[in-house]
Design an enzyme around this catalytic site. Structure first.
Site, PDB file in Angstrom:
ATOM      1  CD  GLU A   1      77.123 -29.628 -24.005  1.00  0.00           C
ATOM      2  OE1 GLU A   1      77.611 -28.571 -24.430  1.00  0.00           O
ATOM      3  OE2 GLU A   1      76.620 -30.469 -24.757  1.00  0.00           O
TER       4      GLU A   1
ATOM      5  CB  CYS B   1      67.510 -32.714 -20.888  1.00  0.00           C
ATOM      6  SG  CYS B   1      68.300 -34.026 -21.823  1.00  0.00           S
TER       7      CYS B   1
ATOM      8  CB  CYS C   1      77.747 -42.470 -25.169  1.00  0.00           C
ATOM      9  SG  CYS C   1      76.480 -43.752 -25.044  1.00  0.00           S
TER      10      CYS C   1
ATOM     11  CB  CYS D   1      73.306 -44.154 -31.660  1.00  0.00           C
ATOM     12  SG  CYS D   1      72.895 -45.277 -30.313  1.00  0.00           S
TER      13      CYS D   1
ATOM     14  CB  CYS E   1      73.739 -40.054 -31.093  1.00  0.00           C
ATOM     15  SG  CYS E   1      74.009 -39.297 -29.483  1.00  0.00           S
TER      16      CYS E   1
ATOM     17  CB  CYS F   1      67.254 -34.826 -28.970  1.00  0.00           C
ATOM     18  SG  CYS F   1      65.803 -34.543 -28.039  1.00  0.00           S
TER      19      CYS F   1
HETATM   20  N1  SAH Z   1      71.506 -42.805 -24.288  1.00  0.00           N
HETATM   21  C1  SAH Z   1      70.115 -42.705 -24.091  1.00  0.00           C
HETATM   22  C2  SAH Z   1      69.686 -41.326 -23.670  1.00  0.00           C
HETATM   23  C3  SAH Z   1      70.310 -40.131 -24.360  1.00  0.00           C
HETATM   24  S1  SAH Z   1      69.840 -39.784 -25.988  1.00  0.00           S
HETATM   25  C4  SAH Z   1      69.389 -43.137 -25.318  1.00  0.00           C
HETATM   26  O1  SAH Z   1      70.012 -43.335 -26.339  1.00  0.00           O
HETATM   27  O2  SAH Z   1      68.175 -43.325 -25.231  1.00  0.00           O
HETATM   28  C5  SAH Z   1      68.211 -39.073 -25.889  1.00  0.00           C
HETATM   29  C6  SAH Z   1      67.401 -39.234 -27.173  1.00  0.00           C
HETATM   30  O3  SAH Z   1      67.890 -38.400 -28.230  1.00  0.00           O
HETATM   31  C7  SAH Z   1      67.464 -40.651 -27.712  1.00  0.00           C
HETATM   32  O4  SAH Z   1      66.212 -41.108 -28.134  1.00  0.00           O
HETATM   33  C8  SAH Z   1      68.370 -40.501 -28.881  1.00  0.00           C
HETATM   34  O5  SAH Z   1      68.205 -41.539 -29.780  1.00  0.00           O
HETATM   35  C9  SAH Z   1      67.969 -39.155 -29.418  1.00  0.00           C
HETATM   36  N2  SAH Z   1      68.951 -38.568 -30.331  1.00  0.00           N
HETATM   37  C10 SAH Z   1      70.274 -38.787 -30.372  1.00  0.00           C
HETATM   38  N3  SAH Z   1      70.841 -38.067 -31.375  1.00  0.00           N
HETATM   39  C11 SAH Z   1      69.850 -37.381 -31.960  1.00  0.00           C
HETATM   40  C12 SAH Z   1      69.815 -36.430 -33.024  1.00  0.00           C
HETATM   41  N4  SAH Z   1      70.916 -36.045 -33.653  1.00  0.00           N
HETATM   42  N5  SAH Z   1      68.621 -35.902 -33.369  1.00  0.00           N
HETATM   43  C13 SAH Z   1      67.505 -36.246 -32.689  1.00  0.00           C
HETATM   44  N6  SAH Z   1      67.479 -37.121 -31.667  1.00  0.00           N
HETATM   45  C14 SAH Z   1      68.637 -37.686 -31.308  1.00  0.00           C
HETATM   46 FE1  SF4 Z   2      74.763 -43.064 -26.482  1.00  0.00          FE
HETATM   47 FE2  SF4 Z   2      73.773 -41.242 -28.163  1.00  0.00          FE
HETATM   48 FE3  SF4 Z   2      73.247 -43.826 -28.552  1.00  0.00          FE
HETATM   49 FE4  SF4 Z   2      72.107 -42.526 -26.486  1.00  0.00          FE
HETATM   50  S1  SF4 Z   2      71.775 -42.115 -28.664  1.00  0.00           S
HETATM   51  S2  SF4 Z   2      73.098 -44.562 -26.444  1.00  0.00           S
HETATM   52  S3  SF4 Z   2      73.790 -41.118 -25.928  1.00  0.00           S
HETATM   53  S4  SF4 Z   2      75.290 -42.871 -28.651  1.00  0.00           S
END
Ligand code: SAH
Ligand code: SF4
Length: 394
Positions: free
Chosen positions: A122, A135, A142, A146, A149, A375
């Site tokens: 996406e 974005c 991934c 996390c 996420c 995000c």
């Molecule tokens: N993998 C990279 C980039 C993609 S995530 C990273 O982790 O930095 C982009 C941003 O969105 C990151 O700061 C991530 O922590 C945040 N993010 C992920 N899941 C989220 C959620 N459910 N609500 C708000 N921010 C989130």
């Molecule tokens: Fe991967 Fe989501 Fe963690 Fe970014 S925030 S490193 S996309 S699992």
């Protein structure tokens, strides 16, 4: 689109241009999108372009693809007809396929793209007053997990190629009608003024492809986005941070999210490999190495988990001395998520402590939530579709 005329047509092509290629891979045309200038040069030579012409040809083809957005070799009117035919015989200008395009009530657009192998990623476009941010994704899924996420619940399928990364920018320009029109006055306001590598995937686990793609995006004779308008977000792949400074030089954002190793281990498990101290040491070097501006610390606000006043105070103490801004991200919910968004007054109180300590502390407005484009909500729709019905606005 109509092809602009860029100058006199080149002298008729000589026979040696049509020498059979020796080095091009077999099995269909080679996609030119995403090749660096050097790779494009090699490809053109392998297809029979004489070496002495190669530099000029690279410049011409590059400009057609990345400045004018042309997809058809036949429309490259400053190249001789034979040479256009030669290009068409060996090469393609291919972008990922747009499967669906959804538009949020707030104007955010989300594209679901299909790439080779039938995989899906996406891309999200966020319009703002006088600017707009695209974005983009760097991986399908991934490898990291996390816990807040949505993408992290999807296993890594594969890295995107440089072409698939650049292709996201080109597709968005197609959809926004943002390619220059020949002869029209130059419009300085850009719909895509900024690119953030904050979509699906960990960009620093796909370093070479991300780097090559960003080189194409930054190239002044094409998409021409300055390195200060590109932000790469990493969860904290420490060994690649200095390389990002040296080899890309874009701005850096880091998914910080926790102020003790105990809590960050839980939220961003890569912390078990490179802990807060190791991460901060790498970040202290970054602005110096890349001559960049401040580092953005992303901090997702999770109710009762990482959002106390004590967390805010620990945060500013930890980052002391690093030129930084703290981007507070209200948690975006997704089906089955084990967290809740912090209350608004809690987020504001946290922002206030950070601000009073001397750091900008903007709260990121959630965009495109109604189409799951905010995000951390991205995930390949084929997986998600099992649970949800996706509204489609063709
Ligand atoms: N993998 C990279 C980039 C993609 S995530 C990273 O982790 O930095 C982009 C941003 O969105 C990151 O700061 C991530 O922590 C945040 N993010 C992920 N899941 C989220 C959620 N459910 N609500 C708000 N921010 C989130
Ligand atoms: Fe991967 Fe989501 Fe963690 Fe970014 S925030 S490193 S996309 S699992």
């Amino acid at each position: 689109m109509t092809a602009p005329t860029l100058g006199p047509t080149d002298a008729p092509i000589t026979q040696d241009v049509l020498t059979l290629p020796r080095k091009l891979p077999e099995g269909g045309p080679v996609n030119l999108v995403g090749l660096t200038r050097d790779q494009l040069r090699d490809a053109l030579i392998a297809a029979g372009t004489p070496e002495r012409q190669a530099k000029m040809r690279v410049g011409q083809v590059w400009q057609w693809i990345y400045h004018w957005g042309v997809r058809d070799f036949g429309a490259m009117t400053n190249l001789a007809k034979d040479y256009r035919a030669l290009l068409a015989a060996h090469f393609a200008i291919d972008l990922p396929e747009v499967v669906t395009r959804q538009v949020s009530a707030d104007g955010t657009r989300k594209y679901l793209l299909r790439i080779a192998g039938g995989h899906e990623v996406e891309t999200v476009y966020i319009p703002e007053e006088g600017r707009g941010t695209l974005c983009i994704s760097s991986q399908v899924g991934c490898t990291l997990t996390c816990s807040f996420c949505h993408t992290g619940t999807q296993k890594l399928v594969r890295n995107l190629t440089a072409g698939e990364i650049v292709g996201q920018v080109m597709l968005a320009r197609d959809d926004l009608g943002e390619w220059p029109v020949p002869g029209a006055p130059k419009d300085e306001t850009r719909l895509i003024s900024n690119v953030v590598l904050m979509g699906m995937g960990e960009p620093l686990y796909n370093f070479e492809n991300v780097r090559d793609a960003m080189k194409v995006v930054m190239d002044g004779e094409g998409l021409s986005l300055s390195r200060r308008r590109i932000t790469l977000s990493t969860s904290g792949v420490v060994p690649e941070i200095a390389r990002t400074a040296g080899e890309i030089g874009c701005l850096l954002a880091v998914s910080f999210h926790g102020t003790t190793d105990e809590i960050r281990d839980r939220l961003v498990p890569i912390n078990k490999r490179w802990n807060i101290e190791a991460l901060l040491n790498a970040l202290r070097e970054y602005p110096r190495l890349s001559n960049s501006e401040r580092i953005t610390f992303e901090y997702v606000m999770l109710k009762g988990v990482n959002d106390s006043d004590a967390d805010a105070r620990r945060l500013v103490k930890l980052i002391a001395g690093i030129p930084a801004k703290i981007n507070l991200i209200p948690f975006n919910e997704w089906p089955g998520a084990p967290y809740q968004r912090s209350d608004w007054d809690r987020i504001e109180a946290f922002a206030d402590i950070v601000y009073k300590a001397g750091y900008a502390s903007p709260i990121r407005t959630p965009r495109g939530e109604d189409i799951m484009a905010a995000c951390g909500q991205l995930k390949s729709a084929t997986e998600r579709a099992r649970r949800e019905k996706v509204a489609l606005n063709p």
